[in-house]
Design an enzyme around this catalytic site. Structure first.
Site: not given
Ligand code: 5GP
Ligand code: MG
Length: 493
Positions: A112-113, A40, A356-357, A13, A253, A294
């Protein structure tokens, strides 16, 4: 004792607070929360005080839809606390919308946490006959503070009394009718910074909120510190000795690239992730394409360091957030297509380095690779600018159960095949640490290395192959991930 499903409210959050004489604190908070919307999107709330009475408004959805001008007029005063809520499931209704304003209106709390194991709080409250069945971690914290207030403590000393019961990660903002308080767990897992604004102070999860409202960054709230702002100015109280361990996932991220965490500009750290990737892995390719938004800085860093040209190859629809309108099955299959659209000329016929991140479940990544292939890419080389996420998070970022983490049960080669990439590489833990410009000891990397700096209590049972001495430490490097062993539980570690 609670079951696993009782912990479904795992929240990452944003918190925000203002103490600024003469200001309309609610409006300042609204703009602060708007700047922190990425932390959030499920709900938002503001509590204010004019020095006598306290006011509250909260609702579901984005900040821009929760507040209207009438609400701002009602939220009177120069002190405010605000919160944006993120949660993955359950907990609808106002009971979970923060900031909480305690029943008798004495104080507000925004958090937050996450407290992974609340047994100490539950036992403490039970021993005082306070019911807790419907309480999430923040509600339990609120109840403990309220108990000390009911025994005659002022808000600040009530928080200090209850503090040892808060076993987990918290960057929190609290207030009563006369003072604003910010406090952080002993490791400072989630960020929390202080700024100055006119004759007052603001606190925010991230410094990008200060830029938006014209505040000046002063310093971070220190791990284990409680800061009070009232008519006497700002006062600091070190509740417990701090041992800074910021969650590295903020850099990977979560945080906005224009924020500064522990003196490091997030954008800069992310570009360094790309640079470190280029040092570790070079591939023959034609173009570097980020998965927006990201991973744009990391892709830029990779492009610069590798000499391969950067291009925009995928466009993200920025206006897609969680929707309460359920798509039909056919539309759901197009979910990702609604969000991401390829630019054919950028990828067709090319050998693409797709950056990707992070990879968490792998489900999104698989679809993104397919989108790039469908757009005509000749090869797709996946570069992930963080190590494999093999362990669940318990400190407030929503990474799912370990069984849902693709890297917890697949080898590097299995993941590559599943994601349908030509090659797959993850940044090493050492490369990630170097990129932050911080020392390893200042970081919590639990989702990558299984080392949990704040005890996770009973939840340790749910983690396979964690970094605890008993289970042995896994360093999460790409070299190791190929060597898959089967753990008795069936999970491969
Ligand atoms: P995956 O392929 O694992 O389903 O999704 C990876 C993607 O989820 C990456 O593009 C990353 O930017 C994004 N991502 C990483 N952590 C989070 C998160 O906590 N929430 C959301 N909505 N996206 C995330
Ligand atoms: Mg992403």
């Amino acid at each position: 004792m609670r079951s696993e499903s009782d912990y479904k409210l795992r929240e990452k959050c944003a918190v925000f607070g203002v103490y600024c004489p003469g200001s309309e604190a609610a409006r300042v908070t609204f703009y602060g929360l708007w700047a922190l919307q990425h932390r959030g999107q499920e709900g938002s709330g503001i509590v204010t005080s004019d020095g006598h009475s306290m006011y509250r408004h909260a609702g579901a959805g984005l900040a821009s839809s929760v507040y209207h001008d009438e609400d701002m007029q009602r939220l009177r005063g120069h002190i405010a606390a605000g919160h944006n809520r993120y949660s993955t499931s359950g907990g609808s209704g106002d009971f979970y919308n923060q900031p909480f304003l305690h029943d008798r209106g004495q104080f507000a709390l925004a958090h937050n946490g996450n407290l992974p194991d609340c047994s100490m709080l539950e036992d403490f409250l039970a021993s005082h006959d306070i019911p807790t069945e419907t309480h999430n971690d923040t509600r339990l914290m609120e109840a403990a503070i309220a108990l000390y207030i009911s025994r005659g403590h002022e808000l600040e000393s009530a928080i200090i009394k209850a503090y040892p019961l808060f076993t987990g990660a918290f960057s929190a903002v609290s207030m009563d009718s006369r003072r604003l308080i910010a406090f952080r767990d002993q490791c400072g897992i989630r960020p929390l910074s202080i700024g100055t604004l006119d004759d007052g102070y603001v606190v925010a999860s991230e410094t990008c909120a200060f830029d938006t409202i014209g505040a000046t960054f002063l310093r971070d709230v220190r791990p284990g510190e409680l800061v009070r702002v009232d008519e006497d100015g700002i006062t600091s109280h070190q509740v417990v000795e701090g041992n800074q361990k910021i969650d590295v996932f903020e850099f990977v991220y979560f945080a906005r690239p224009d924020s500064i965490i522990m003196g490091q500009r997030v954008n800069n750290v992310r570009q360094n992730f790309g640079l470190e990737m280029a040092k570790e892995f070079c591939v023959e390719a034609d173009v570097v394409i980020p998965v927006p938004d990201s991973s744009i800085p990391a892709a830029l860093g990779y492009s610069r360091a590798s000499g391969l040209p950067f291009d925009v190859g995928i466009i993200k629809n920025r206006y897609i957030h969680r929707t309460f309108i359920q798509p039909t099955a056919g539309l759901r299959r197009r979910d990702i297509k609604m969000k991401l659209n390829p630019i054919l000329e950028s990828v067709a016929g090319k050998r693409v380095v797709l950056v990707d991140d992070s990879v968490v479940r792998g489900t999104t990544m698989r679809q993104v690779v397919q989108i790039v292939r469908d757009a005509g890419a000749r090869q797709v080389h996946l570069m992930i600018s963080s190590p494999p996420v093999r362990y669940p998070d318990f400190y407030g970022i929503d990474t799912p159960n370990q069984r849902d983490l693709i890297a917890a049960h697949m080898s590097l080669e299995e993941m590559r095949a599943y994601l349908r990439a030509d090659t797959l590489n993850f940044l090493s833990i050492d490369g990630m640490v170097r990129a932050t410009g911080l020392s390893r000891s200042q970081l919590s990397m639990s989702c990558f290395d299984g080392v949990y700096p704040i005890g996770i209590g009973r939840r340790e049972e749910a983690v396979v192959g964690s970094g605890s001495p008993v289970m042995g430490r896994v360093d999460g490097s790409t070299a190791e991930i190929g060597q898959v062993e089967t753990h008795p539980s069936g999970l491969r570690v």
